[in-house]
Design an enzyme around this catalytic site. Structure first.
Site, mmCIF file in Angstrom:
data_model
loop_
_atom_site.group_PDB
_atom_site.id
_atom_site.type_symbol
_atom_site.label_atom_id
_atom_site.label_comp_id
_atom_site.label_asym_id
_atom_site.label_seq_id
_atom_site.Cartn_x
_atom_site.Cartn_y
_atom_site.Cartn_z
ATOM 1 N NE ARG A 1 -2.624 -0.011 3.460
ATOM 2 C CZ ARG A 1 -3.090 0.723 4.699
ATOM 3 N NH1 ARG A 1 -4.548 0.774 4.537
ATOM 4 N NH2 ARG A 1 -2.819 0.945 5.685
ATOM 5 C CB THR B 1 -2.315 7.153 -2.823
ATOM 6 O OG1 THR B 1 -1.446 5.831 -2.883
ATOM 7 C CG2 THR B 1 -1.489 8.302 -3.255
ATOM 8 C CG ASP C 1 2.230 -3.318 9.359
ATOM 9 O OD1 ASP C 1 2.576 -4.258 8.919
ATOM 10 O OD2 ASP C 1 2.396 -2.111 8.827
ATOM 11 C CG ASP D 1 6.135 -3.327 10.103
ATOM 12 O OD1 ASP D 1 6.620 -3.846 9.097
ATOM 13 O OD2 ASP D 1 5.719 -2.291 10.228
HETATM 14 C C1 PRP Z 1 -1.255 -4.697 4.525
HETATM 15 C C2 PRP Z 1 -2.183 -5.845 4.573
HETATM 16 C C3 PRP Z 1 -2.943 -5.965 2.986
HETATM 17 C C4 PRP Z 1 -2.900 -4.374 3.053
HETATM 18 C C5 PRP Z 1 -4.517 -3.907 3.346
HETATM 19 O O1 PRP Z 1 -0.176 -4.862 3.524
HETATM 20 O O2 PRP Z 1 -1.394 -7.128 4.814
HETATM 21 O O3 PRP Z 1 -2.221 -6.439 2.119
HETATM 22 O O4 PRP Z 1 -2.104 -3.470 3.826
HETATM 23 O O5 PRP Z 1 -4.721 -2.566 3.215
HETATM 24 P P1 PRP Z 1 -5.912 -2.215 2.060
HETATM 25 O O6 PRP Z 1 -7.033 -3.178 2.287
HETATM 26 O O7 PRP Z 1 -5.997 -0.699 2.534
HETATM 27 O O8 PRP Z 1 -5.494 -2.416 0.860
HETATM 28 P P2 PRP Z 1 1.121 -3.834 3.424
HETATM 29 O O9 PRP Z 1 0.667 -2.826 2.354
HETATM 30 O O10 PRP Z 1 1.222 -2.918 4.858
HETATM 31 O O11 PRP Z 1 2.089 -4.381 3.069
HETATM 32 P P3 PRP Z 1 3.126 -5.784 3.696
HETATM 33 O O12 PRP Z 1 2.108 -6.913 3.922
HETATM 34 O O13 PRP Z 1 4.132 -6.013 2.845
HETATM 35 O O14 PRP Z 1 3.409 -5.084 5.120
HETATM 36 N N1 URA Z 2 -2.453 -3.028 6.915
HETATM 37 C C1 URA Z 2 -2.037 -3.770 8.475
HETATM 38 O O1 URA Z 2 -1.217 -4.512 8.491
HETATM 39 N N2 URA Z 2 -2.749 -3.171 9.369
HETATM 40 C C2 URA Z 2 -3.973 -2.452 9.155
HETATM 41 O O2 URA Z 2 -4.838 -2.004 10.295
HETATM 42 C C3 URA Z 2 -4.259 -1.855 7.921
HETATM 43 C C4 URA Z 2 -3.659 -2.249 6.749
#
Ligand code: PRP
Ligand code: URA
Length: 208
Positions: free
Chosen positions: A103, A107, A199, A202
């Site tokens: 994400r 944005t 997160d 993380d």
């Molecule tokens: C997180 C999560 C989803 C996304 C959800 O991933 O694992 O993929 O955010 O958010 P959305 O519904 O608003 O799209 P992130 O982009 O943080 O990446 P990561 O899993 O690599 O940390």
């Molecule tokens: N991605 C995450 O990992 N946590 C949230 O709360 C939203 C998006």
């Protein structure tokens, strides 16, 4: 019409509470993600198609069944990775196809960085795996990629959703059933689920 399934299983509720807890360290967090994913997948696969067969037991023949459909597990990187292994143990013939999206922090739009799907679909039913359905952008994009690939039976298996994400996914893809452990109150101003669990990527990988 979309079907939203929020698990009522006591084990899911118990494990989700531990998952949310800030005291839960990455090793335990990964274990809980794995276990909750297995419980949700058990519910999500309840309507898989079967074909009849029979096997020889030591005492004679027994009628039985085998899975008719090839399953594709589709984790959204990174956080969806932790949901794969447990489900894969229960469905050893499944194929795993990774989709890389992150994400954009400003944005909140998904940015694709990895997709190695073959030209022709090789599975009949896809389980999209991602613990978090926040704005829904990542899930909507992934289901779109799979539909363009030619997948015709797709289910989303997540852990937590915000109402905003549910709305986005059900509007964009009303044919996709959604399986969750809980639906939370809202998104905050930076797109995080509240109360959520923070997160998910993380917390699994110790990168907070
Ligand atoms: C997180 C999560 C989803 C996304 C959800 O991933 O694992 O993929 O955010 O958010 P959305 O519904 O608003 O799209 P992130 O982009 O943080 O990446 P990561 O899993 O690599 O940390
Ligand atoms: N991605 C995450 O990992 N946590 C949230 O709360 C939203 C998006």
């Amino acid at each position: 019409m979309s079907q939203i399934h929020v698990s009522e299983h006591p084990l899911v509720k118990h494990k989700l509470t531990k998952l949310r807890d800030t005291q839960t360290e990455p090793k335990k967090f990964r274990e809980l993600i794995r276990e909750i994913a297995m419980l949700l997948a058990y519910e999500a696969t309840a309507d898989l198609k079967l074909s009849p067969t029979s096997v020889a037991t030591p005492m004679g023949r027994a009628g039985g069944h085998y899975l008719q459909e090839k399953i594709g597990l589709v984790p959204i990187l990174r956080a969806g990775l932790g949901m794969v292994d447990g489900i894969w143990e229960m469905t050893p013939s499944a194929e795993v196809w990774h989709i890389g999206l992150y994400r954009d922090e400003r944005t909140l739009q998904p940015v694709q960085y990895y997709n190695k799907l073959p030209v022709i679909p090789t599975v009949q039913v896809c389980l999209v795996l991602d613990p978090m359905l926040a704005t829904g952008g990542s899930a909507v994009a992934t289901v779109g990629i799979l539909k363009q690939w030619g997948a015709n039976r797709i289910k989303f298996v997540g852990i937590l959703a915000a109402p905003e994400g549910l709305q986005a996914l059900t509007s964009a893809h009303p044919d996709v059933p959604i399986h969750l452990a809980a639906v939370d109150e809202r998104l905050n101003e930076i797109g995080y689920i509240v109360p959520g669990l923070g997160d998910a990527g993380d917390r699994q990988f110790g990168t907070a």
